[in-house]
Design a protein around this motif. Structure first.
Motif, PDB file in Angstrom:
ATOM      1  N   LEU A   1       0.956  -1.028   0.006  1.00 29.54           N
ATOM      2  CA  LEU A   1      -0.208  -0.257   0.591  1.00 29.54           C
ATOM      3  C   LEU A   1       0.901   0.701  -0.251  1.00 29.54           C
ATOM      4  CD1 LEU A   1      -2.841   1.290   0.362  1.00 29.54           C
ATOM      5  CD2 LEU A   1      -2.757   0.951   2.686  1.00 29.54           C
ATOM      6  N   THR A   2       0.717   1.455  -0.728  1.00 32.84           N
ATOM      7  CA  THR A   2       2.315   3.055  -1.642  1.00 32.84           C
ATOM      8  C   THR A   2       0.842   4.133  -1.192  1.00 32.84           C
ATOM      9  OG1 THR A   2       4.068   3.677  -3.240  1.00 32.84           O
ATOM     10  CG2 THR A   2       2.140   2.576  -3.760  1.00 32.84           C
ATOM     11  N   ASN A   3       1.990   5.385  -1.514  1.00 35.96           N
ATOM     12  CA  ASN A   3       1.158   6.423  -1.153  1.00 35.96           C
ATOM     13  C   ASN A   3       1.554   7.091  -2.100  1.00 35.96           C
ATOM     14  OD1 ASN A   3      -1.285   6.494   1.018  1.00 35.96           O
ATOM     15  ND2 ASN A   3      -0.138   8.338   1.959  1.00 35.96           N
ATOM     16  N   LEU A   4       1.481   6.856  -3.466  1.00 34.47           N
ATOM     17  CA  LEU A   4       1.373   7.176  -4.732  1.00 34.47           C
ATOM     18  C   LEU A   4       0.120   7.616  -5.714  1.00 34.47           C
ATOM     19  CD1 LEU A   4       4.310   5.168  -6.363  1.00 34.47           C
ATOM     20  CD2 LEU A   4       4.659   7.842  -4.567  1.00 34.47           C
ATOM     21  N   GLN A   5       0.085   8.138  -6.624  1.00 34.14           N
ATOM     22  CA  GLN A   5      -1.128   8.239  -7.613  1.00 34.14           C
ATOM     23  C   GLN A   5      -1.514   7.789  -8.152  1.00 34.14           C
ATOM     24  OE1 GLN A   5      -0.122  12.205  -9.243  1.00 34.14           O
ATOM     25  NE2 GLN A   5      -1.289  13.387  -7.997  1.00 34.14           N
ATOM     26  N   ASP A   6      -2.060   6.988  -8.361  1.00 33.68           N
ATOM     27  CA  ASP A   6      -3.027   5.872  -8.944  1.00 33.68           C
ATOM     28  C   ASP A   6      -2.283   5.245 -10.142  1.00 33.68           C
ATOM     29  OD1 ASP A   6      -4.748   5.678  -6.852  1.00 33.68           O
ATOM     30  OD2 ASP A   6      -6.343   6.642  -8.001  1.00 33.68           O
ATOM     31  N   HIS A   7      -2.251   6.795 -11.559  1.00 31.23           N
ATOM     32  CA  HIS A   7      -0.563   6.327 -12.385  1.00 31.23           C
ATOM     33  C   HIS A   7       0.072   4.942 -12.454  1.00 31.23           C
ATOM     34  CE1 HIS A   7       0.365  10.183 -11.478  1.00 31.23           C
ATOM     35  NE2 HIS A   7       1.390  10.699 -12.317  1.00 31.23           N
ATOM     36  N   ARG A   8       0.967   5.744 -11.339  1.00 31.69           N
ATOM     37  CA  ARG A   8       1.722   5.000 -11.617  1.00 31.69           C
ATOM     38  C   ARG A   8       2.364   3.655 -10.440  1.00 31.69           C
ATOM     39  NH1 ARG A   8       3.139  10.894  -8.876  1.00 31.69           N
ATOM     40  NH2 ARG A   8       4.179  11.576 -10.601  1.00 31.69           N
ATOM     41  N   GLN A   9       0.658   2.792 -10.151  1.00 29.90           N
ATOM     42  CA  GLN A   9       0.196   2.415  -9.649  1.00 29.90           C
ATOM     43  C   GLN A   9       1.584   1.459 -10.119  1.00 29.90           C
ATOM     44  OE1 GLN A   9      -3.825   0.298  -9.922  1.00 29.90           O
ATOM     45  NE2 GLN A   9      -3.069  -0.852  -8.150  1.00 29.90           N
ATOM     46  N   ASP A  10       1.289   0.651 -11.866  1.00 30.96           N
ATOM     47  CA  ASP A  10       2.118   0.368 -12.979  1.00 30.96           C
ATOM     48  C   ASP A  10       3.032   0.111 -12.953  1.00 30.96           C
ATOM     49  OD1 ASP A  10      -0.731  -1.311 -13.214  1.00 30.96           O
ATOM     50  OD2 ASP A  10      -0.962  -0.523 -15.554  1.00 30.96           O
ATOM     51  N   ALA A  11       3.991   0.952 -13.181  1.00 28.61           N
ATOM     52  CA  ALA A  11       5.200   1.524 -12.443  1.00 28.61           C
ATOM     53  C   ALA A  11       6.260   1.024 -11.282  1.00 28.61           C
ATOM     54  CB  ALA A  11       5.480   3.236 -13.175  1.00 28.61           C
ATOM     55  N   ARG A  12       5.282   1.134 -10.380  1.00 27.43           N
ATOM     56  CA  ARG A  12       5.567   0.160  -8.668  1.00 27.43           C
ATOM     57  C   ARG A  12       5.765  -0.881  -8.747  1.00 27.43           C
ATOM     58  NH1 ARG A  12       6.671   3.494  -3.791  1.00 27.43           N
ATOM     59  NH2 ARG A  12       8.298   3.162  -5.760  1.00 27.43           N
ATOM     60  N   ALA A  13       4.647  -1.492  -9.424  1.00 29.10           N
ATOM     61  CA  ALA A  13       5.053  -3.175  -9.271  1.00 29.10           C
ATOM     62  C   ALA A  13       5.399  -3.420 -10.683  1.00 29.10           C
ATOM     63  CB  ALA A  13       3.357  -3.208  -9.815  1.00 29.10           C
ATOM     64  N   ARG A  14       6.018  -2.789 -11.465  1.00 29.30           N
ATOM     65  CA  ARG A  14       7.454  -2.965 -12.449  1.00 29.30           C
ATOM     66  C   ARG A  14       7.785  -3.367 -11.576  1.00 29.30           C
ATOM     67  NH1 ARG A  14       4.486  -0.342 -16.193  1.00 29.30           N
ATOM     68  NH2 ARG A  14       5.314   1.076 -15.957  1.00 29.30           N
ATOM     69  N   GLN A  15       8.639  -2.259 -10.702  1.00 28.18           N
ATOM     70  CA  GLN A  15       9.892  -1.688 -10.064  1.00 28.18           C
ATOM     71  C   GLN A  15       9.971  -2.698  -9.198  1.00 28.18           C
ATOM     72  OE1 GLN A  15       9.252   1.234  -6.962  1.00 28.18           O
ATOM     73  NE2 GLN A  15      11.432   2.515  -7.547  1.00 28.18           N
ATOM     74  N   LEU A  16       9.159  -2.917  -7.921  1.00 27.08           N
ATOM     75  CA  LEU A  16       8.913  -3.818  -7.119  1.00 27.08           C
ATOM     76  C   LEU A  16      10.057  -5.820  -7.487  1.00 27.08           C
ATOM     77  CD1 LEU A  16       6.307  -2.812  -4.824  1.00 27.08           C
ATOM     78  CD2 LEU A  16       8.733  -2.898  -3.823  1.00 27.08           C
ATOM     79  N   ALA A  17       9.584  -5.181  -9.401  1.00 26.88           N
ATOM     80  CA  ALA A  17       8.862  -6.739  -9.674  1.00 26.88           C
ATOM     81  C   ALA A  17      10.699  -6.926 -10.184  1.00 26.88           C
ATOM     82  CB  ALA A  17       8.218  -7.482 -11.107  1.00 26.88           C
ATOM     83  N   ASP A  18      10.954  -6.093 -10.508  1.00 28.44           N
ATOM     84  CA  ASP A  18      12.663  -6.054 -11.080  1.00 28.44           C
ATOM     85  C   ASP A  18      13.409  -6.428 -10.063  1.00 28.44           C
ATOM     86  OD1 ASP A  18      12.074  -5.658 -13.813  1.00 28.44           O
ATOM     87  OD2 ASP A  18      12.239  -3.210 -12.993  1.00 28.44           O
ATOM     88  N   HIS A  19      13.192  -6.155  -8.587  1.00 28.38           N
ATOM     89  CA  HIS A  19      14.226  -6.091  -8.038  1.00 28.38           C
ATOM     90  C   HIS A  19      13.639  -7.852  -6.924  1.00 28.38           C
ATOM     91  CE1 HIS A  19      16.286  -2.202  -7.219  1.00 28.38           C
ATOM     92  NE2 HIS A  19      15.533  -1.992  -7.629  1.00 28.38           N
ATOM     93  N   GLY A  20      12.780  -8.561  -8.250  1.00 27.47           N
ATOM     94  CA  GLY A  20      12.100 -10.014  -7.048  1.00 27.47           C
ATOM     95  C   GLY A  20      10.497  -9.823  -5.880  1.00 27.47           C
TER      96      GLY A  20
END
Length: 211
Positions: free
Chosen positions: A96-115
């Motif tokens: 649960l991250t306090n980013l605007q909704d349009h950054r949701q997919d970028a955050r998920a990809r960012q985390l996935a890139d780190h495993g």
């Protein structure tokens, strides 16, 4: 019975944020970031040439630009990736991250890139209402919330008091400057490293310790 649920923040909990943000501000914009007592962002950024303090609109614009273009600079804190994997063996885990909704997919990809392959929820403002909505969706047997900002623990304590709450700020640059939710009575513990936090979390999601 449904599985337990862990709801965790991302910036300064799973991933470094202020350290790469500070480096980028210096390199790309000639701006010095210095956070003093009280975690007061409104006074944290000044021009290296002339020393002028940035106004809030420009500060927010720079923060947005960082998340839109520089998320690759962020890296996990020691033990964070391993902790997420271990917790996932015993519970559902979401971010649960306090980013605007349009950054949701970028955050998920960012985390996935780190495993760290987790479902990501975005939010603006205090997190209590979002936590309640996630709990309604999962109906977990028990739940734990992890965040670095005391305000969110206060919001959670008010709206979902049955949730175990861990105040964790893994960034040493910030940890000594922020209000402690445990001292304020809104978090059940304050632990600022994953190696110590993981056993505490496992005890709670496995029901071995009552808050």
């Amino acid at each position: 019975m449904n599985r337990p649920l862990v709801i965790t923040d991302c910036d300064e909990v799973l991933l470094h944020m202020v350290t790469p943000f500070r480096g980028w501000l210096d390199e790309a914009h000639g701006v010095e970031f210095r956070l003093g007592p009280g975690h007061d962002w409104s006074r944290s950024m000044t021009r290296r040439e002339g020393g002028a303090q940035l106004e809030m609109p420009e500060m927010w614009n720079l923060l947005g630009e960082f998340f839109d273009t520089q998320m690759h600079r962020q890296s996990p804190f020691p033990g964070a990736v391993e902790a997420m994997a271990k917790l996932g063996e015993h519970a559902d885990v979401v971010v649960l991250t306090n980013l605007q909704d349009h950054r949701q997919d970028a955050r998920a990809r960012q985390l996935a890139d780190h495993g760290i392959n987790l479902r990501v929820y975005t939010n603006q403002g205090p997190k209590g209402p979002a936590i309640k909505a996630i709990l309604d969706e999962f109906s977990p047997s028990r739940a734990v919330f992890i965040d670095d900002i005391a305000q969110h623990h206060g919001s959670a304590a008010q709206l979902v008091p049955h949730v175990s709450r861990l105040h964790l700020c893994a960034e040493p640059m910030l940890a000594s400057h922020i209000e402690c939710a445990h001292v304020a009575g809104h978090a059940h513990a304050r632990i600022d490293d994953w190696h110590t936090a993981l056993p505490w979390l496992l005890d709670r999601i496995e029901g071995k310790t009552d808050d």
